[in-house]
Enzyme design. Structure first.
Site, PDB file in Angstrom:
ATOM      1  N   HIS A  21      -4.631  13.370  29.774  1.00  0.00           N
ATOM      2  CA  HIS A  21      -4.826  12.640  28.585  1.00  0.00           C
ATOM      3  C   HIS A  21      -3.449  12.167  27.914  1.00  0.00           C
ATOM      4  O   HIS A  21      -3.518  11.920  26.732  1.00  0.00           O
ATOM      5  CB  HIS A  21      -5.748  13.112  27.490  1.00  0.00           C
ATOM      6  CG  HIS A  21      -7.129  13.382  27.902  1.00  0.00           C
ATOM      7  ND1 HIS A  21      -8.005  12.423  28.619  1.00  0.00           N
ATOM      8  CD2 HIS A  21      -7.692  14.523  28.421  1.00  0.00           C
ATOM      9  CE1 HIS A  21      -9.037  12.975  28.820  1.00  0.00           C
ATOM     10  NE2 HIS A  21      -9.021  14.363  28.740  1.00  0.00           N
ATOM     11  N   LYS A  36       8.380  30.662  22.402  1.00  0.00           N
ATOM     12  CA  LYS A  36       9.666  31.742  22.866  1.00  0.00           C
ATOM     13  C   LYS A  36      10.714  30.670  23.453  1.00  0.00           C
ATOM     14  O   LYS A  36      11.864  31.103  23.326  1.00  0.00           O
ATOM     15  CB  LYS A  36       9.102  32.728  24.053  1.00  0.00           C
ATOM     16  CG  LYS A  36       8.057  33.745  23.418  1.00  0.00           C
ATOM     17  CD  LYS A  36       9.042  34.608  22.494  1.00  0.00           C
ATOM     18  CE  LYS A  36       8.273  35.451  21.493  1.00  0.00           C
ATOM     19  NZ  LYS A  36       7.763  34.531  20.504  1.00  0.00           N
ATOM     20  N   LYS A  46      13.415  36.254  10.578  1.00  0.00           N
ATOM     21  CA  LYS A  46      12.329  36.998  11.110  1.00  0.00           C
ATOM     22  C   LYS A  46      11.292  36.769   9.969  1.00  0.00           C
ATOM     23  O   LYS A  46      10.255  36.906  10.325  1.00  0.00           O
ATOM     24  CB  LYS A  46      12.555  38.482  11.265  1.00  0.00           C
ATOM     25  CG  LYS A  46      11.665  39.272  11.507  1.00  0.00           C
ATOM     26  CD  LYS A  46      11.804  39.781  13.121  1.00  0.00           C
ATOM     27  CE  LYS A  46      10.850  40.455  13.768  1.00  0.00           C
ATOM     28  NZ  LYS A  46      10.091  39.630  14.943  1.00  0.00           N
ATOM     29  N   ASN A  96      16.531  34.538  -3.247  1.00  0.00           N
ATOM     30  CA  ASN A  96      15.796  34.183  -2.260  1.00  0.00           C
ATOM     31  C   ASN A  96      14.598  33.576  -2.778  1.00  0.00           C
ATOM     32  O   ASN A  96      13.837  33.864  -3.630  1.00  0.00           O
ATOM     33  CB  ASN A  96      15.171  35.487  -1.614  1.00  0.00           C
ATOM     34  CG  ASN A  96      14.206  35.375  -0.730  1.00  0.00           C
ATOM     35  OD1 ASN A  96      14.323  34.357   0.186  1.00  0.00           O
ATOM     36  ND2 ASN A  96      13.533  36.324  -0.370  1.00  0.00           N
ATOM     37  N   GLU A 142       2.429  30.344  23.375  1.00  0.00           N
ATOM     38  CA  GLU A 142       3.389  31.399  23.001  1.00  0.00           C
ATOM     39  C   GLU A 142       4.707  31.175  23.863  1.00  0.00           C
ATOM     40  O   GLU A 142       5.765  31.334  23.425  1.00  0.00           O
ATOM     41  CB  GLU A 142       2.630  32.734  23.084  1.00  0.00           C
ATOM     42  CG  GLU A 142       3.625  34.122  22.941  1.00  0.00           C
ATOM     43  CD  GLU A 142       4.330  34.157  21.664  1.00  0.00           C
ATOM     44  OE1 GLU A 142       4.210  33.252  20.729  1.00  0.00           O
ATOM     45  OE2 GLU A 142       5.369  34.736  21.555  1.00  0.00           O
ATOM     46  N   ARG A 157      16.639  38.673   7.806  1.00  0.00           N
ATOM     47  CA  ARG A 157      16.051  37.821   7.096  1.00  0.00           C
ATOM     48  C   ARG A 157      16.899  36.534   6.819  1.00  0.00           C
ATOM     49  O   ARG A 157      16.288  35.514   6.147  1.00  0.00           O
ATOM     50  CB  ARG A 157      16.087  38.142   5.522  1.00  0.00           C
ATOM     51  CG  ARG A 157      15.176  39.508   5.340  1.00  0.00           C
ATOM     52  CD  ARG A 157      15.049  40.237   4.020  1.00  0.00           C
ATOM     53  NE  ARG A 157      14.261  39.363   3.380  1.00  0.00           N
ATOM     54  CZ  ARG A 157      13.153  39.079   3.058  1.00  0.00           C
ATOM     55  NH1 ARG A 157      12.316  40.098   3.813  1.00  0.00           N
ATOM     56  NH2 ARG A 157      12.334  38.359   2.420  1.00  0.00           N
TER      57      ARG A 157
HETATM   58  O1  M6R Z   1       5.875  38.057  10.212  1.00  0.00           O
HETATM   59  P1  M6R Z   1       4.725  36.914  10.674  1.00  0.00           P
HETATM   60  O2  M6R Z   1       3.805  37.423  11.904  1.00  0.00           O
HETATM   61  O3  M6R Z   1       3.854  36.356   9.662  1.00  0.00           O
HETATM   62  O4  M6R Z   1       5.779  35.807  11.263  1.00  0.00           O
HETATM   63  C1  M6R Z   1       5.003  34.647  11.711  1.00  0.00           C
HETATM   64  C2  M6R Z   1       5.844  33.689  12.455  1.00  0.00           C
HETATM   65  O5  M6R Z   1       6.970  33.507  11.373  1.00  0.00           O
HETATM   66  C3  M6R Z   1       6.562  34.341  13.545  1.00  0.00           C
HETATM   67  O6  M6R Z   1       5.575  34.755  14.432  1.00  0.00           O
HETATM   68  C4  M6R Z   1       7.410  33.662  14.261  1.00  0.00           C
HETATM   69  O7  M6R Z   1       6.675  32.258  15.099  1.00  0.00           O
HETATM   70  C5  M6R Z   1       8.386  34.215  15.658  1.00  0.00           C
HETATM   71  N1  M6R Z   1       9.743  33.817  15.369  1.00  0.00           N
HETATM   72  C6  M6R Z   1       7.805  33.962  16.866  1.00  0.00           C
HETATM   73  O8  M6R Z   1       8.730  34.866  17.616  1.00  0.00           O
END
Ligand code: M6R
Length: 625
Positions: A521, A502, A620, A98, A498, A27
């Site tokens: 473009h 990454k 996360k 938090n 994606e 977190r």
């Molecule tokens: O828990 P969630 O799926 O809602 O999270 C969404 C994004 O924060 C999450 O996918 C983020 O983009 C990741 N770090 C991607 O790897």
């Protein structure tokens, strides 16, 4: 973001809190701290950086008391430093927070005017001051014979109830006081907060994961609720102090100690778990005998709801949003129902129009993303049916939804989403078939064909994982490029985005995902011999067009890395690197394409020496706006 743990019980609070914080480190990990009673006073220990720094500082520290709180931080107000780390201690009060207190400037000015000496740059410390000031004022009121509200015997609780109207914004807060060593008070508006009820101890945590090593009995707090723990008992109140009856939930999570299973990082372990994650996601919803889709355990009558929908909204953030874009293609193409896929932080403020008979699909691995949660609540108010695709049962979004599809991917520890991404894609495969079927536009023959494709995906992902060696070897060369453009068309375009995300989050390199046809473009101006162009070029009806786009990039010096299907002499000829995936159709190809882009980012980040499991500045679970 930020992780909170609280403990009141006979064990050594230091051990319980550190174990809890370890499971909450996802977190936030820029600093951490604890405040534990020792000889009647709070002893606070804090450290900048990862939790390991705090653990090292706590080695050899002893505490005589049985009450303590801990925190792992993801900075919002004030840079990551020991000074800004939680807990914040003011006059015998210790507090962890938090979220974001939005009226922070106004509170700060008022407290400073009132003589408060602020030690940090955080918004959280202000709440500790507000509570401490109220505890003092409450003491004075009691001395003057003018006590707290009826039924509120704890000075700490009384102070919390009085300051609550002053707090604007999102918060989950846990506060304790030296004067009440058998009491914890916690309250929330937005970010998650859970009470754990053990046989001989009480716990508070931001996530069930921090509690399950000790108890499986929990109470999920809702917004606007305050919990007072006193000894072995607790009660939940609203802001007026009235008692609220809450359900004690028995969770069936196991405290599986996160193990890397022989892999160097959680992320690569999770990449390699994708065949199983996809299989587990689809297993409950497929009738193997009939090769048909039967969505089960959703929580509403799926066939009836899907038959009646006229519009679909898909809302999510980050990687989850990209899965949603793939879902948009699939549902529109197969079911012919209009779909809008939105980023949650845009959706919630763009005054969207949700017509009658709308299905709102939220996608969130954690089920806690603040923007997605807010969008879900908006859609619910507008009368839409909410279907949540989520990995964490009983998370905030899961609890708001009418219907549920679970990723069943298992705990994802790496901050970069991998196996939850593929599990979601597989669920969207099945959901698009279910919508098409309910709408009567999918023949049994086509349904069986597509279902067989989905069933074949886990084994195909297994073969794609063999590309691991390839990127390991190429990483040194790849890390020398100045930037990356990821290109794709149709259902492959979200996978390009994606891939770029990454690489950004793990390698800290500039990368952009673009629709291949849009290159001319503008982005074409970026191309030179230091620019890598990673392109998804399957053998489909747009193959020739994408190949032409690649020729245009190549002609300008671009370094081509192409990911296609099967043999392709032409692609091999123009590419620096060519990777051949199995020849599968458009429907499940994204499940295979995502693997090489994950591996590319992973190996480049490793060769740059980055912490791939906990990339800088990220967390996360994003529980702030
Ligand atoms: O828990 P969630 O799926 O809602 O999270 C969404 C994004 O924060 C999450 O996918 C983020 O983009 C990741 N770090 C991607 O790897």
């Amino acid at each position: 973001m930020c992780g909170i743990v609280g403990y009141l019980g006979p064990k050594n609070p230091k051990d319980v809190i550190l174990t809890g914080l370890k499971s909450l480190e996802y977190r936030g990990y820029d600093s951490a701290g604890v405040s534990i009673l020792h000889e009647g006073k709070f002893k606070r220990v804090r450290a900048e950086g990862k939790l390991g720094n705090l653990s090292a500082k706590l080695d050899g520290e002893a505490f005589s008391g049985h009450l303590g709180i801990g925190h792992t931080r993801w900075a919002t107000h004030g840079k990551p430093s020991e000074r800004n780390a939680h807990p914040h201690c003011v006059g015998g009060i210790s507090l962890v927070h938090n979220g974001i207190i939005e009226n922070y400037m106004e509170l700060r000015e008022e407290l400073v005017r009132d003589g408060a000496v602020l030690e940090s740059e955080t918004d959280s410390e202000l709440v500790a001051h507000l509570i401490e000031r109220e505890v003092r004022a409450g003491g004075d009121r009691a001395a003057a014979g003018n006590g707290a509200a009826a039924g509120v015997s704890s000075a700490l609780l009384a102070a919390v109830l009085r300051i609550l109207p002053r707090l604007h914004g999102a918060y989950a807060i846990l506060v304790v006081s030296e004067r009440e060593p058998d009491t914890m008070v916690a309250f929330k508006n937005g970010p998650p907060l859970i009470l754990g009820v053990g046989p001989d101890a009480m716990y508070v945590g931001s996530d069930v994961m921090a509690l399950v090593p000790y108890t499986k009995k929990v109470v999920y707090l809702d917004d606007g609720e305050v919990v007072e723990v006193k000894g072995r008992s607790y009660r939940v109140l609203d802001h007026s102090g009235a008692t609220i009856q809450k359900k004690l939930v028995e969770v069936n999570w196991t405290a599986d100690v996160a193990s890397k299973g022989g892999f160097p990082h959680f992320m690569v372990k999770e990449i390699f778990e994708q065949p199983r994650a996809v299989a587990q996601a689809i297993q409950p919803h497929v009738n193997l005998q009939k090769s048909s889709v039967e969505l089960s355990g959703v929580g509403f009558d799926v066939d009836q709801v899907l038959a009646g929908i006229e519009r679909v909204f898909i809302v999510a953030c980050g990687s989850s949003y990209y899965t949603g874009l793939v879902g948009e293609y699939m549902i529109e193409r197969l079911a012919k129902v209009p779909v809008e896929c939105d980023i949650a932080s845009e959706f919630r403020y763009r005054h969207p129009v949700l017509p009658k008979n709308s299905l709102f699909i939220s996608i969130s691995q954690s089920g806690e993303t603040a923007d997605t949660l807010a969008a879900v609540r908006m859609a619910k108010q507008a009368g839409a049916k909410i279907l949540s695709i989520c990995n964490v049962k009983n998370s905030s979004i899961d609890r708001e939804a009418d219907g549920h599809l679970y990723m069943n991917a298992g705990t994802e520890i790496g901050v970069a989403s991998t196996k939850a991404f593929s599990a979601t894609l597989a669920l969207l495969n099945l959901l698009s078939l279910a919508v098409a079927k309910a709408k009567g536009v999918l023949s049994a023959e086509d349904e069986a064909k597509y279902v067989r494709e989905v069933l074949a995906a886990p084994a195909q992902i297994e073969t794609v994982l063999n590309l691991d060696k390839f990127f390991k070897q190429a990483a040194d060369k790849l890390k020398s490029y100045k930037g990356f453009l990821y290109l794709g068309r149709g259902v492959h375009y979200p996978i390009a985005m994606e891939g770029a995300l990454k690489l950004k989050e793990l390698a800290y390199m500039h990368a952009e995902g673009y629709a291949a046809g849009e290159m001319k473009h503008g982005p074409l101006a970026l191309i030179d011999d230091k620019m890598a162009v990673v392109t998804l070029v399957p053998h489909d009806d747009l193959y020739e067009k994408t190949l032409s786009n690649l020729e245009e990039a190549k002609a300008r010096g671009g370094q081509i890395i192409s990911i296609g299907t099967g043999e392709s002499e032409r692609l091999e000829k123009i590419s620096q690197y060519y990777l051949a995936l199995p020849e599968v159709g458009w429907f499940t190809l994204p499940l295979l394409e995502v693997v090489p882009v994950q591996l590319l980012a992973y190996h480049v980040a490793c060769s740059l020496g980055h912490d791939v499991d906990q990339p800088r500045n990220l967390a996360k679970s994003v529980t702030v706006e």
